[in-house]
Scaffold this active site. Structure first.
Site, mmCIF file in Angstrom:
data_model
loop_
_atom_site.group_PDB
_atom_site.id
_atom_site.type_symbol
_atom_site.label_atom_id
_atom_site.label_comp_id
_atom_site.label_asym_id
_atom_site.label_seq_id
_atom_site.Cartn_x
_atom_site.Cartn_y
_atom_site.Cartn_z
ATOM 1 N N CYS A 116 19.662 44.931 83.253
ATOM 2 C CA CYS A 116 18.281 44.443 83.248
ATOM 3 C C CYS A 116 17.960 43.830 81.878
ATOM 4 O O CYS A 116 18.118 44.492 80.848
ATOM 5 C CB CYS A 116 17.367 45.634 83.528
ATOM 6 S SG CYS A 116 15.631 45.218 83.505
ATOM 7 N N GLU A 154 13.411 37.477 95.332
ATOM 8 C CA GLU A 154 13.550 38.607 96.265
ATOM 9 C C GLU A 154 13.169 38.202 97.687
ATOM 10 O O GLU A 154 13.726 38.694 98.660
ATOM 11 C CB GLU A 154 12.709 39.794 95.785
ATOM 12 C CG GLU A 154 13.252 40.330 94.479
ATOM 13 C CD GLU A 154 12.902 41.774 94.204
ATOM 14 O OE1 GLU A 154 12.248 42.425 95.025
ATOM 15 O OE2 GLU A 154 13.324 42.249 93.123
ATOM 16 N N CYS A 156 16.804 36.659 82.840
ATOM 17 C CA CYS A 156 16.310 37.635 83.808
ATOM 18 C C CYS A 156 17.329 37.703 84.938
ATOM 19 O O CYS A 156 17.882 36.668 85.344
ATOM 20 C CB CYS A 156 14.952 37.202 84.356
ATOM 21 S SG CYS A 156 14.351 38.229 85.709
ATOM 22 N N HIS A 207 17.103 37.916 88.007
ATOM 23 C CA HIS A 207 16.805 37.210 89.258
ATOM 24 C C HIS A 207 16.998 35.701 89.169
ATOM 25 O O HIS A 207 17.113 35.031 90.194
ATOM 26 C CB HIS A 207 15.355 37.472 89.667
ATOM 27 C CG HIS A 207 15.104 38.864 90.145
ATOM 28 N ND1 HIS A 207 15.404 39.973 89.391
ATOM 29 C CD2 HIS A 207 14.575 39.331 91.314
ATOM 30 C CE1 HIS A 207 15.053 41.057 90.071
ATOM 31 N NE2 HIS A 207 14.564 40.702 91.234
ATOM 32 N N ASP A 248 19.857 48.658 86.666
ATOM 33 C CA ASP A 248 18.802 47.642 86.609
ATOM 34 C C ASP A 248 17.534 48.269 87.191
ATOM 35 O O ASP A 248 17.577 49.348 87.785
ATOM 36 C CB ASP A 248 19.211 46.409 87.444
ATOM 37 C CG ASP A 248 18.113 45.354 87.468
ATOM 38 O OD1 ASP A 248 17.622 44.993 86.390
ATOM 39 O OD2 ASP A 248 17.719 44.906 88.574
ATOM 40 N N SER A 249 16.424 47.560 87.049
ATOM 41 C CA SER A 249 15.172 48.040 87.631
ATOM 42 C C SER A 249 15.217 48.017 89.165
ATOM 43 O O SER A 249 14.403 48.652 89.814
ATOM 44 C CB SER A 249 14.014 47.169 87.137
ATOM 45 O OG SER A 249 14.292 45.802 87.397
HETATM 46 N N1 DGL Z 1 15.578 43.109 86.130
HETATM 47 C C1 DGL Z 1 14.441 42.536 85.433
HETATM 48 C C2 DGL Z 1 14.949 41.705 84.238
HETATM 49 O O1 DGL Z 1 16.077 41.242 84.214
HETATM 50 C C3 DGL Z 1 13.594 41.678 86.352
HETATM 51 C C4 DGL Z 1 12.803 42.476 87.371
HETATM 52 C C5 DGL Z 1 11.788 43.412 86.749
HETATM 53 O O2 DGL Z 1 10.765 42.947 86.185
HETATM 54 O O3 DGL Z 1 12.028 44.603 86.790
HETATM 55 O O4 DGL Z 1 14.230 41.523 83.302
#
Ligand code: DGL
Length: 272
Positions: A73, A152, A184, A186, A10-11
């Site tokens: 992600c 976060e 997403c 989060h 993931d990011s």
């Molecule tokens: N992990 C990203 C997503 O699911 C969210 C956080 C980001 O923008 O990197 O799209």
């Protein structure tokens, strides 16, 4: 049977919500998680940049001999999945297809809402995936970028979260969607506030749960599952110093992370 690990990236910390579901579905499996904490967020970046990052991370994980890759992600799944499937010789699972499938299954009216980062919504990946499964579906989308920092920061149950949710979601609620995809990593942390805003008639779809089910099904079909009596080991790698990842990550994972190592992808994934 295969003793190799499942790779997941993931990011940043967000993909830990997907990892948590994989732990639940497949406790016997080893996992290697990569969080690109030096380059997060992906949701505001161009598809070309995110695709390049996704390729670099996948190369790192494939060198660690994974048997399957989970692109946890949503943004990377939306813009890079097909390229990764072409470029790497292992099964690659994204979060978009499983989330879309679940949404089509649970929606009674076919009026489906999707929320995600700006890049995910702009890509229309969810809309395409839902319409492939149900061409008659009506898909309404909305990017909700502020949900990421709120999750976060741990601001998931206060006035700011409620106000933000109302601003982003009332239009979708008034448009009469009966299902809302949390597109997403989060957003599952904001589930209670999102549910409160949308009302009890709207079903929330969490891509993470459905993705874990998809991973289990693919490994079973390919005869790659470890014996059910085993207990998996878990490794974590990040591209920035681990402190922030550990602090926020324990909350996202709903448990304690193991050791977290920093790696430098520019140096061919050399550990720092
Ligand atoms: N992990 C990203 C997503 O699911 C969210 C956080 C980001 O923008 O990197 O799209």
């Amino acid at each position: 049977m295969s003793w190799q690990a499942i790779g997941i990236f993931d990011s940043g910390v967000g993909g830990l919500t997907v990892l948590r579901e994989i732990f639940r579905a497949l406790p016997q499996e080893d996992t290697i998680y990569f969080g690109d904490t030096a380059r997060v967020p992906y949701g505001t970046k161009s598809p070309e940049t995110v695709a390049r990052y996704a390729h670099e991370i996948t190369s790192f994980l494939v060198r660690r001999d994974i048997k399957l890759l989970v692109v946890a992600c949503n943004t990377a799944s939306a813009v890079a999945l097909n390229g990764l499937k072409r470029q790497f010789p292992i099964p690659v699972v994204g979060v978009i297809e499983p989330g879309a499938r679940r949404a089509v299954e649970v929606s009674r009216s076919g009026r489906i809402g999707v929320i995600g980062t700006a890049a995910t919504i702009k890509s229309s990946a969810y809309t395409r995936a839902i319409k492939r499964l149900n061409p008659g579906a009506e898909v309404l989308t909305r990017s909700c970028p502020l949900f990421v920092p709120l999750a976060e920061e741990g601001w998931t149950d206060n006035e700011v979260a409620r106000l933000t949710a109302r601003n982003y979601l009332l239009e979708l609620k008034e448009a009469g969607v009966d299902t809302l995809v949390l597109g997403c990593t989060h957003y599952p942390l904001l589930k209670p506030v999102i549910a409160e805003t949308m009302g009890s008639d709207v079903t929330l779809v969490d891509s993470a749960e459905e993705t874990a089910r998809t991973v289990a099904a693919i490994l079973a079909k390919k005869d790659l599952l470890r014996p059910a009596a085993e207990k998996g080991n878990h490794h974590y790698f990040v591209s920035d110093i681990p402190a922030g990842f550990i602090r926020v990550g324990n909350r996202f994972l709903g448990g304690r992370l193991g050791d977290v190592y920093q790696v430098n992808l520019d140096n061919d994934g050399e550990e720092c």
